[in-house]
Design a protein around this motif. Sequence first.
Motif, PDB file in Angstrom:
ATOM      1  N   CYS A 148       2.950   5.525  -0.937  1.00  0.00           N
ATOM      2  CA  CYS A 148       2.003   4.630  -1.136  1.00  0.00           C
ATOM      3  C   CYS A 148       1.856   3.911  -2.358  1.00  0.00           C
ATOM      4  O   CYS A 148       1.672   4.649  -3.456  1.00  0.00           O
ATOM      5  CB  CYS A 148       0.629   5.233  -0.734  1.00  0.00           C
ATOM      6  SG  CYS A 148      -0.867   4.015  -0.826  1.00  0.00           S
ATOM      7  N   THR A 150      -0.679   2.004  -3.397  1.00  0.00           N
ATOM      8  CA  THR A 150      -2.110   1.920  -3.820  1.00  0.00           C
ATOM      9  C   THR A 150      -2.522   3.243  -4.742  1.00  0.00           C
ATOM     10  O   THR A 150      -3.076   3.250  -5.646  1.00  0.00           O
ATOM     11  CB  THR A 150      -2.978   1.868  -2.390  1.00  0.00           C
ATOM     12  OG1 THR A 150      -2.605   0.653  -1.860  1.00  0.00           O
ATOM     13  CG2 THR A 150      -4.394   1.670  -3.053  1.00  0.00           C
ATOM     14  N   CYS A 151      -2.065   4.311  -3.875  1.00  0.00           N
ATOM     15  CA  CYS A 151      -2.535   5.799  -4.782  1.00  0.00           C
ATOM     16  C   CYS A 151      -1.385   6.293  -5.138  1.00  0.00           C
ATOM     17  O   CYS A 151      -1.319   7.717  -5.628  1.00  0.00           O
ATOM     18  CB  CYS A 151      -3.248   6.635  -3.483  1.00  0.00           C
ATOM     19  SG  CYS A 151      -1.996   7.170  -2.070  1.00  0.00           S
ATOM     20  N   CYS A 201      -7.373   7.191   0.330  1.00  0.00           N
ATOM     21  CA  CYS A 201      -6.766   5.972  -0.101  1.00  0.00           C
ATOM     22  C   CYS A 201      -7.145   5.031   1.046  1.00  0.00           C
ATOM     23  O   CYS A 201      -6.750   5.346   2.357  1.00  0.00           O
ATOM     24  CB  CYS A 201      -5.516   6.028  -0.528  1.00  0.00           C
ATOM     25  SG  CYS A 201      -4.347   4.655  -0.567  1.00  0.00           S
ATOM     26  N   THR A 203      -5.389   2.483   1.808  1.00  0.00           N
ATOM     27  CA  THR A 203      -4.207   1.705   2.303  1.00  0.00           C
ATOM     28  C   THR A 203      -3.437   2.947   3.198  1.00  0.00           C
ATOM     29  O   THR A 203      -2.872   2.687   4.293  1.00  0.00           O
ATOM     30  CB  THR A 203      -3.191   1.519   1.366  1.00  0.00           C
ATOM     31  OG1 THR A 203      -3.937   0.787   0.457  1.00  0.00           O
ATOM     32  CG2 THR A 203      -1.916   0.968   1.562  1.00  0.00           C
ATOM     33  N   CYS A 204      -3.468   4.156   2.754  1.00  0.00           N
ATOM     34  CA  CYS A 204      -2.387   5.212   3.423  1.00  0.00           C
ATOM     35  C   CYS A 204      -3.370   6.249   4.175  1.00  0.00           C
ATOM     36  O   CYS A 204      -2.965   6.899   4.877  1.00  0.00           O
ATOM     37  CB  CYS A 204      -1.723   5.906   2.693  1.00  0.00           C
ATOM     38  SG  CYS A 204      -2.372   6.855   1.488  1.00  0.00           S
TER      39      CYS A 204
HETATM   40 ZN   LIG Z   1      -2.489   5.753  -0.471  1.00  0.00          ZN
END
Ligand SMILES: [Zn+2]
Length: 363
Positions: A148, A150-151, A201, A203-204
């Motif tokens: 991911c 984002t994280c 997170c 996103t995921c």
């Molecule tokens: Zn993530």
Amino acid sequence: MKTPYDILGVPKTASQDEIKKAYRKLAREFHPDRNPGDAAAEERFKEIQGAYDTVGDEEKRKKFDAGANGFQGFGSGGFGPGNFNPADVNLGDFGDLLGGLFGGRRAASQPRQRPQRGADLEVPVKLSFEDALRGIETKVAVEVDATCRTCHGSGAEPGTAPVLCPVCSGRGVLAESQGLFAISQPCPRCRGNGTIIETPCHTCHGTGIERRTRRFTVKIPAGVKTGTRIRLKGKGAPGEAGGPSGDLHVVTEVEPSKRFHRRGKDLVVDVPVTYPEAALGATVEVPTPEGGRVSLKVPAGAHDGKLLRLRGQGAPKLKGGGRDDLLARVKVAVPSKLSKKEREALEELRRASHDDPREELFD
Ligand SMILES: [Zn+2]
Ligand SMILES: [Zn+2]
């Protein structure tokens, strides 16, 4: 301050076996299953587990004996027989238990997962017959699980961090009572990671993995057929815990050709010949798969369906260079329209034919 040896009631010089025996005896005695509702027994049980955790394993024991540094994780509780509520156990307990001397913390960053190679993936690719023979560079798109963005794979919302699992206190394993004794199994809360994510997170959703379409350019070698696999090393699913990525297998699907078809390594092409050509023999031209022509000697008396081999005129070999063979299949063409001259000639031929080809049907 009680040492793990004090807790287990063994001398400092006890053998690993003696430690194990003492621990089993005590753990049985103070097991929460045997002492339901007895908080003191439960405390004692935790203490015993913690002590065994510290000196029950030869390596850890060495560390412990060498200094308090090795004494981490002592007192970690939360191993739960069914009725033991894991939420009751938190890091504060260890502070009390250990008089605040030890953090009770085990580095959350310590990887508990074993590195695992990512999965191999497969993606089909359609090719025209011509492209399959020539070879081609093409693109494939594949959905893969990727770290991911984002994280960066932690699963925690940026700005937050995974925290020590309250169930197993970061140990990643739980000892569960199974009849006589406790067996270790991965902690169900943190799934053995030792840490949990409180703010996943966005996103995921905490998985650390994002579904992503990745595109790869793949060189299809000349001569592939349906089902040929081309391996792109390391382009499969990403590995876990630092493991290597799997491979991507591109599987070719070749569109049929109007003219040629595969028979194993060989290509087969139908070659129409007239009856006189078949009967008397002839030299005819045959198309090659790359668009050329090659001359073929049809022997006298070639029957319909006879296969004539043209060496090295077929599809390119996938390995080693050169070409495989082309098989010309004799197709005796029957004219649907006859000129007057042809009709007369054929009638003459019929009168002249002495053999009855159906004779053997009635033998
Ligand atoms: Zn993530
Ligand atoms: Zn856990």
